[in-house]
Write an enzyme that holds these catalytic residues in place. Structure first.
Site, mmCIF file in Angstrom:
data_model
loop_
_atom_site.group_PDB
_atom_site.id
_atom_site.type_symbol
_atom_site.label_atom_id
_atom_site.label_comp_id
_atom_site.label_asym_id
_atom_site.label_seq_id
_atom_site.Cartn_x
_atom_site.Cartn_y
_atom_site.Cartn_z
ATOM 1 N N HIS A 84 31.795 0.211 -1.933
ATOM 2 C CA HIS A 84 32.446 0.136 -0.632
ATOM 3 C C HIS A 84 33.295 -1.133 -0.555
ATOM 4 O O HIS A 84 33.354 -1.794 0.471
ATOM 5 C CB HIS A 84 31.399 0.157 0.484
ATOM 6 C CG HIS A 84 30.756 1.493 0.675
ATOM 7 N ND1 HIS A 84 29.834 1.741 1.671
ATOM 8 C CD2 HIS A 84 30.900 2.667 0.022
ATOM 9 C CE1 HIS A 84 29.439 3.004 1.610
ATOM 10 N NE2 HIS A 84 30.063 3.582 0.616
ATOM 11 N N GLU A 135 49.106 -8.550 -15.488
ATOM 12 C CA GLU A 135 48.387 -8.584 -16.769
ATOM 13 C C GLU A 135 47.102 -7.748 -16.761
ATOM 14 O O GLU A 135 46.782 -7.074 -17.740
ATOM 15 C CB GLU A 135 48.070 -10.047 -17.116
ATOM 16 C CG GLU A 135 47.384 -10.255 -18.454
ATOM 17 C CD GLU A 135 48.268 -9.975 -19.654
ATOM 18 O OE1 GLU A 135 47.710 -9.854 -20.760
ATOM 19 O OE2 GLU A 135 49.505 -9.865 -19.509
#
EC number: 4.2.1.109
Length: 247
Positions: A115, A136
């Site tokens: 969650h 990246e």
């Protein structure tokens, strides 16, 4: 000092009680504690499952993630969908049919449901898909439909589905989305959280961590007016960007 009790289990409990730290029941407990510390699973929210051959290990519903024990696990036979081990006090997780549909569609070895606030925030900022490129960390996410991993210049796409009143009611929407996005490693559920999967639990953990990093970063980028899929240098167009002026 009394001698340490060696835990030897018989019957169904032998499926979940093991001194091997890499046993699925032990790993689920370890990672649920870790994800609790990261605020990804709180107040019984979230879930986790590991598949080994035809056995599926499932964290139960309604248990506090940081207090979970191996004996709390459910174990299911994936072929018959019968439970081989059920704990005394807990109900099966509402995530169970969702995990099963992921195993069915994606041939995964583990599924993680958190969650995460970053996932929920992204679901409020994007419509049908989350997209990010030129970062990246994208290189930690596998291509799925072909060998290898994404490049940092690739665009990571995560579909977003609508939440339902009961979690298990998400199953048909998730199954449809898995067919539409065969290269996905995750699905975001609006105002709810995220499901992430991988070939095994340690790969799923890496993918989950990388994606959550990218979701959190995207929320910050958006707050500074930076497009998450813009070309390199797009950040210079942000009103917050500091450029050096030479007089």
């Amino acid at each position: 000092m009394s001698a340490p009790v060696i835990r030897k289990a018989s019957g169904p409990d032998s499926l979940v009680i093991s001194d091997d730290c890499n046993h699925p029941a032990n790993v689920i407990c370890e990672l649920c504690r870790l994800f609790f510390d990261k605020d990804w699973v709180t107040g019984t929210g979230g879930g986790m499952s590991i598949r080994q051959d035809n056995l599926v290990y499932l964290a139960p519903s309604g248990v506090q993630k940081e207090r979970m024990k191996p004996e709390n696990m459910f174990v299911m036979d994936l072929n018959t969908r019968d439970y081989l081990k059920t704990p005394d006090t807990y109900k099966p997780s509402a995530c169970t049919p969702l995990f099963l549909s992921i195993y069915n569609a994606a041939d995964a070895g583990a599924c993680i449901h958190t969650h995460s606030q970053s996932a929920v925030m992204v679901s409020l900022l994007y419509d049908k898909e989350f997209r990010i490129s030129n970062i990246e960390q994208i290189k930690a996410v596998p291509r799925i439909t072909e060998a290898g991993y994404l490049d940092n210049t690739d665009e990571l796409v995560i579909p977003i589905i609508e939440n339902t009143l009961q979690e298990e009611d998400l199953t048909p929407y998730l199954a449809k989305t898995l067919m539409e996005y065969p290269a996905a490693s995750a699905v975001i559920v609006r105002r709810h959280g995220i499901f992430v999967w991988g070939a095994n639990i340690w790969k799923a953990k890496i993918i989950n961590e990388a994606i959550d990093y990218l979701l959190e970063l995207a929320v910050k980028m958006r707050s500074f007016g930076i497009n998450t899929t813009g070309p390199l240098g797009i950040e210079k167009e942000s009103p917050y960007h500091e450029c050096s002026h030479h007089h």
